[in-house]
Enzyme design. Sequence first.
Site, PDB file in Angstrom:
ATOM      1  N   THR A 143      73.860  57.592  49.443  1.00  6.64           N
ATOM      2  CA  THR A 143      72.625  56.881  49.103  1.00  6.64           C
ATOM      3  C   THR A 143      71.463  57.860  49.002  1.00  6.64           C
ATOM      4  O   THR A 143      70.572  57.717  48.152  1.00  6.64           O
ATOM      5  CB  THR A 143      72.316  55.807  50.161  1.00  6.64           C
ATOM      6  OG1 THR A 143      73.351  54.820  50.143  1.00  6.64           O
ATOM      7  CG2 THR A 143      70.969  55.150  49.923  1.00  6.64           C
ATOM      8  N   HIS A 191      23.622  51.243  32.240  1.00  5.29           N
ATOM      9  CA  HIS A 191      23.115  50.478  33.390  1.00  5.29           C
ATOM     10  C   HIS A 191      22.960  48.996  33.033  1.00  5.29           C
ATOM     11  O   HIS A 191      22.109  48.299  33.604  1.00  5.29           O
ATOM     12  CB  HIS A 191      21.776  51.029  33.894  1.00  5.29           C
ATOM     13  CG  HIS A 191      21.819  52.469  34.305  1.00  5.29           C
ATOM     14  ND1 HIS A 191      22.107  52.875  35.592  1.00  5.29           N
ATOM     15  CD2 HIS A 191      21.636  53.604  33.583  1.00  5.29           C
ATOM     16  CE1 HIS A 191      22.083  54.196  35.655  1.00  5.29           C
ATOM     17  NE2 HIS A 191      21.806  54.665  34.438  1.00  5.29           N
ATOM     18  N   SER A 321      39.624  25.682  28.771  1.00  5.92           N
ATOM     19  CA  SER A 321      39.126  24.864  29.874  1.00  5.92           C
ATOM     20  C   SER A 321      39.836  23.520  29.897  1.00  5.92           C
ATOM     21  O   SER A 321      40.156  22.954  28.851  1.00  5.92           O
ATOM     22  CB  SER A 321      37.618  24.638  29.730  1.00  5.92           C
ATOM     23  OG  SER A 321      37.143  23.734  30.712  1.00  5.92           O
ATOM     24  N   LYS A 327      36.263  25.298  24.290  1.00  9.40           N
ATOM     25  CA  LYS A 327      36.016  26.567  24.983  1.00  9.40           C
ATOM     26  C   LYS A 327      37.243  27.471  24.846  1.00  9.40           C
ATOM     27  O   LYS A 327      38.380  27.042  25.059  1.00  9.40           O
ATOM     28  CB  LYS A 327      35.727  26.311  26.463  1.00  9.40           C
ATOM     29  CG  LYS A 327      35.174  27.507  27.217  1.00  9.40           C
ATOM     30  CD  LYS A 327      34.718  27.076  28.616  1.00  9.40           C
ATOM     31  CE  LYS A 327      33.948  28.173  29.323  1.00  9.40           C
ATOM     32  NZ  LYS A 327      34.804  29.319  29.670  1.00  9.40           N
ATOM     33  N   GLU A 334      41.533  39.299  30.496  1.00  6.92           N
ATOM     34  CA  GLU A 334      41.581  38.906  31.910  1.00  6.92           C
ATOM     35  C   GLU A 334      42.930  39.236  32.522  1.00  6.92           C
ATOM     36  O   GLU A 334      43.026  39.760  33.641  1.00  6.92           O
ATOM     37  CB  GLU A 334      41.296  37.411  32.023  1.00  6.92           C
ATOM     38  CG  GLU A 334      39.874  37.023  31.639  1.00  6.92           C
ATOM     39  CD  GLU A 334      39.699  35.527  31.449  1.00  6.92           C
ATOM     40  OE1 GLU A 334      38.539  35.087  31.332  1.00  6.92           O
ATOM     41  OE2 GLU A 334      40.708  34.791  31.402  1.00  6.92           O
TER      42      GLU A 334
END
Length: 468
Positions: A143, A191, A321, A327, A334
Amino acid sequence: MSGSSNYRVEKDSMGEKLIPSDVYYGIQTLRATENFPISGLKPLPTYIDACLLIKKATAIANSQLNCIPQDIADAIVQAANEILQGQLRDQFVVDVYQAGAGTSHHMNVNEVLANRALEILGEEKGNYQRVSPNDNVNYGQSTNDVIPTAIRVGALLALEHNLYPALDNAIAIVKQKANQFQDIVRSGRTHMQDAVPIRLGENFRAWEQILTDHKIRISNAEKDLYSLGLGGSAVGTGLNTHPQYRHRVAELLGEFTGKPLAPAKHLMAAMQSMSPFVAVSSCLRNLAQDLVKISHDLRLMDSGPKTGLKEIQLPPVQPGSSIMPGKYNPVMAEMTSQVCFQVIGYDTAILFAAQAGQLELNVMMPLIAYNLIHSIEILGNTISALTTKCLAGITARGDRCQSYAEGSLALVTALNTHIGYLNAANVAKESLETGKSIREIVLSQGLMDENQLAKVLDLDKMSKIIDG
């Protein structure tokens, strides 16, 4: 090997157990499933493939060196090929979180190959007098040298078949978008505030370079995976192996993978140190953090549609949604961030596991194997999905980009060398307070004439990258 028709009896050094007659794993695998009902996660298919390629190579090498009988080696190779082609994939059942070093998974592989080889030879499963998981399938191996080699081979397979093609396609699409959007001027932002104008195409060209650089870094780190400790046996001395075994098996694995694999200069070092895996993982983490930044940029530039920036339109792929009709959310971006956060977490776990070895063995290898190969594959899958479902379908809102660029207070930056920093700052302040344009204020104060001002505030010229 007695038992009912539904079970067979198998023995190991700890005693006997009834094994379902239809399964191909054996007693050591069964003990592991009883000991480790932890996560429900099973070994990754790519990791199984890596182990099978090693067993195929070792069987061929050991038969060529007259260490195991030819007929047994042939049966092992046939069994490995069958499983590589899709058979018996459900027989690898040990939880990812298991016995240190990966002995449980390793014996699962050995037992499945032994029992299928027995069938090929016309014998019953469990008749290990003819084909033994330990004495034949695992001849000259441990192993401790098989698993670090399997991590190397598995990572190489995942990089070659998953991550690199995904990166190549993403780079090509982003380059295409860079060319498509090269003449669109938008307001830069630093910024999170207005900055001087830039080209939308250059945003994408920057991403093209970022992804290209990451592929180069990963490709360089990959080279550390080419040195194999296979042949070191239990502690790196090569006990119970033929002198030519390590060279022969590395050559065979090189042929199977298409990579220039070779025995490590010091087998013990290759078995003990997990640093090649840490190096590759750190490159994956680095890619992940830039992908998070890119995915966040995409979401910001697409924000709105009425109350955000909306400089670009990401292709809608599903309703956004359960309560707000019409929407659409930037779901691919994401998802990308979520996967990247996971990869960064996996990298931390790999680092801790890599430094947790003691003396001649790192017993945390099962964690490293899963996290490294999984990171490569989910990053590749994510980049592929992001490219096809998001990047390839992006369109630009040129009018919106132009409006922001023309209205940015940061345009006064171009006036610095003509009217001075303080005068430019006062112009910006007055514009913000009164709502008058920069052009109006400069002309009304007589700071520049109209022709000179038009040349200085030329957005097209201001947003071009200066060649150097």
